[in-house]
Design an enzyme around this catalytic site. Structure first.
Site, short mmCIF file in Angstrom:
data_model
loop_
_atom_site.label_atom_id
_atom_site.label_comp_id
_atom_site.label_asym_id
_atom_site.label_seq_id
_atom_site.Cartn_x
_atom_site.Cartn_y
_atom_site.Cartn_z
N CYS A 249 0.82 -1.22 0.00
CA CYS A 249 0.00 0.00 0.00
C CYS A 249 0.85 1.26 0.00
O CYS A 249 0.32 2.37 0.04
CB CYS A 249 -0.96 -0.01 1.19
N GLU A 251 2.86 2.82 2.11
CA GLU A 251 3.03 3.77 3.20
C GLU A 251 4.41 3.66 3.84
O GLU A 251 4.76 4.44 4.71
CB GLU A 251 1.95 3.61 4.27
#
Length: 559
Positions: A249, A251
């Site tokens: 994702c 991050e």
């Protein structure tokens, strides 16, 4: 009480750049990590680095009995891959020691899928590599095998995983991986990874943006920004010059074989900055303490012990902005970041370990935000009414209760024989600003603000856009924000949904009422140890069965 949730070692990255000397290693790392519930990112830099020799058919076939363990599954893949890269004897497998389908798994919970997913992985891997004998390994084959590993793990019913792959922005072979007219064989497993590009600062974004406009991919990762900067507000510090990619994702900036440790906080649940700083202290201490642990992989331990990377995250940002405003958000982000740096200096000295190379992130969130009554990460909710979908193994012991309660259950696209999708109608209530009322530009600006004042790792943000009114602006937007972000992805807002069985799908009140009227009381009794199956798209958490965004303690305990 204010809300703090931690996840240790739930994401990773591995580079294929050394594939010329260690062909099987990146594949086996991904499989091993995935079977432990770790989402893994990987790149395509290993393409063309090694010639596929194929098994030596003149030598006696080696029969390998696969033990009923995670390690046994991984080592079977290693033996198969090595036979093709080293030209050793052909290997065949005896699967009889693997427990049968439906047998309970005591350690991790759930029920066994039997050997079928592994048999299918071996079969399809042979087909892929047979076609490349006498040729260098291709980008397509690297991604195919990685995706098939993900499908195998997901088909195991009791594991969740996610993948992201990074390729070059000017490589047509890579960019066409999800064009199923060009690559029809990939339609059954292409969904297992989010496909992104290593964007170059100053590049022409028009060709890739045109693809995004119609199918939402590729995503963008600016590796130079990831390597050079902590927060984009601060001067370049080059602390992360060894970074090679990120987690599924995006991050977390990560080196090859590195894992991340994420801790989620909810600033909107706090009345004051000082109160929030108290939660940040506990979040930091938990994450930092986890870095004292070790994995079973020496190369992972080396990089993690050196970097001590953690990711203290914020969630419910849309709610915070609505209640306290952007100015207060910026103030809390900046003050909170510096508070964590002070804590890291103090406690790293006390523990006699290195300071953390990076400390803050914005994760996409999902189930965790639901449990805290929070909007996910930096994202706005899809709509007031929507369908939240979750994936369950076909043998899940949750299914009888769901069927009895009247939930809509259907086979999962691409995994029809192993996985089912349950649709849950959701009403988030009145007064919440939804993504339909927020422009693409506002979403990008909010992500840039968080990357500037909070995240020294990265902000995971999927920008929802209108293909008709905003699609033509994506290239211009990337031109502007490439110097303010480290990564970004896009999702076209279509009435029918961009993909089959999306995790979230907007519905109207009539559809919501129709669905809820057909649902009766749901009771799971004493069911424990169940894990749902991973989402296909960028949601770092598995789904939760309770669609109430502010569940009671009794409801949580029941689940």
């Amino acid at each position: 009480e204010k809300g703090l949730f931690a996840e240790l070692n739930n994401c990773a990255f591995v580079s294929t750049d050394g594939m010329g000397s260690e062909f099987s290693k990146p594949f086996c790392f991904l499989m091993d990590a995935s079977m432990l519930g770790v989402g893994v990112g990987f790149d395509t830099k290993g393409a063309e680095q090694i010639m596929i020799k194929g098994p030596n058919e003149l030598r006696k076939v080696e029969m390998i009995t696969i033990p009923d363990t995670r390690e046994g599954w991984v080592e079977s893949l290693r033996a198969l891959l090595d036979s093709y890269s080293m030209g050793t004897a052909r290997v065949d497998f005896d699967y009889t020691e693997i427990r049968a389908e439906g047998v309970p798994i005591k350690g991790f919970g759930g029920e066994s899928s039997g050997p079928a997913p592994l048999i299918e992985l071996h079969k399809t891997t042979r087909i892929i590599l047979d076609a490349e004998i006498g040729q260098p390994i291709s980008i397509t084959s690297i991604v195919d095998i990685m995706n098939l590993i993900g499908k195998c793990v997901v088909a195991g019913n009791v594991r969740r995983t996610a993948e992201i792959v990074f390729g070059e922005p000017d490589n047509e072979e890579y960019l066409d991986l999800k064009n199923y007219e060009v690559n029809p064989h990939r339609a059954e497993y292409g969904w297992t990874s989010n496909n992104s590009i290593f964007a170059n600062l100053g590049m022409d974004y028009e060709p890739s943006a045109e693809r995004v406009r119609y199918n939402g991919e590729p995503g963008y990762a600016w590796l130079k920004n990831m390597q050079d900067y902590g927060r984009m507000e601060d001067a370049p510090n080059f602390k992360d010059h060894r970074a090679k990619g990120g987690n599924p994702c995006l991050e977390q900036t990560l080196e090859s074989y590195e894992l991340c440790c994420l801790v989620e906080t909810f600033p909107n649940n706090h009345d004051s900055l000082e109160d929030y700083k108290t939660t940040l202290k506990y979040a930091y201490l938990y994450a930092k303490t986890v870095t004292l642990g070790k994995t079973h992989l020496p190369e992972t331990n080396r990089v993690m012990l050196r970097n001590r990377r953690i990711g203290c995250s914020m969630s419910g940002i849309a709610q915070f902005v609505a209640n306290k405003g952007v100015g207060t958000l910026k103030e809390w982000m900046d003050a909170g970041y510096h508070h964590i740096q002070g804590l890291d200096e103090q406690y790293s000295d006390w523990m006699a370990i290195p300071r953390s190379i990076k400390t803050t992130s914005i994760k996409p969130s999902g189930t965790v935000s639901l449990l805290a009554g929070s909007t996910p990460g930096i994202h706005f909710p899809e709509s007031r009414y929507y369908i939240r979908r979750m994936r369950l193994g076909i043998n899940s012991n949750l299914l009888p209760a769901l069927e009895k309660a009247g939930y809509n259950i259907e086979p999962a696209f691409g995994s029809e024989t192993t996985t089912l999708v349950v649709s849950i109608p959701v009403d988030i209530g009145e007064g919440v600003r939804t993504v339909s009322n927020v422009s693409m530009w506002e979403q990008l600006s909010l992500a840039a603000l968080a990357q500037k004042w909070w995240a020294d790792n990265q902000v995971s943000c999927t920008v929802t856009f209108d293909p008709e009114t905003e699609g033509s602006q994506i290239a211009n937007a990337l031109d502007i924000y490439q110097y303010q972000l480290k990564g970004i992805s896009f999702l076209p807002k279509l009435d029918t949904g961009a993909y089959p069985q999306m995790p979230y799908e907007e519905i109207d009140v009539e559809t919501y009422n129709t669905m809820t009227n057909s649902i009766g009381k749901l009771s799971f009794g004493r069911i424990k140890g169940e894990e749902v199956v991973i989402e296909r798209f960028c949601d770092n958490d598995v789904c939760d069965l309770d669609f109430n965004t502010n569940p009671t303690a009794e409801e949580i305990e029941t689940q």
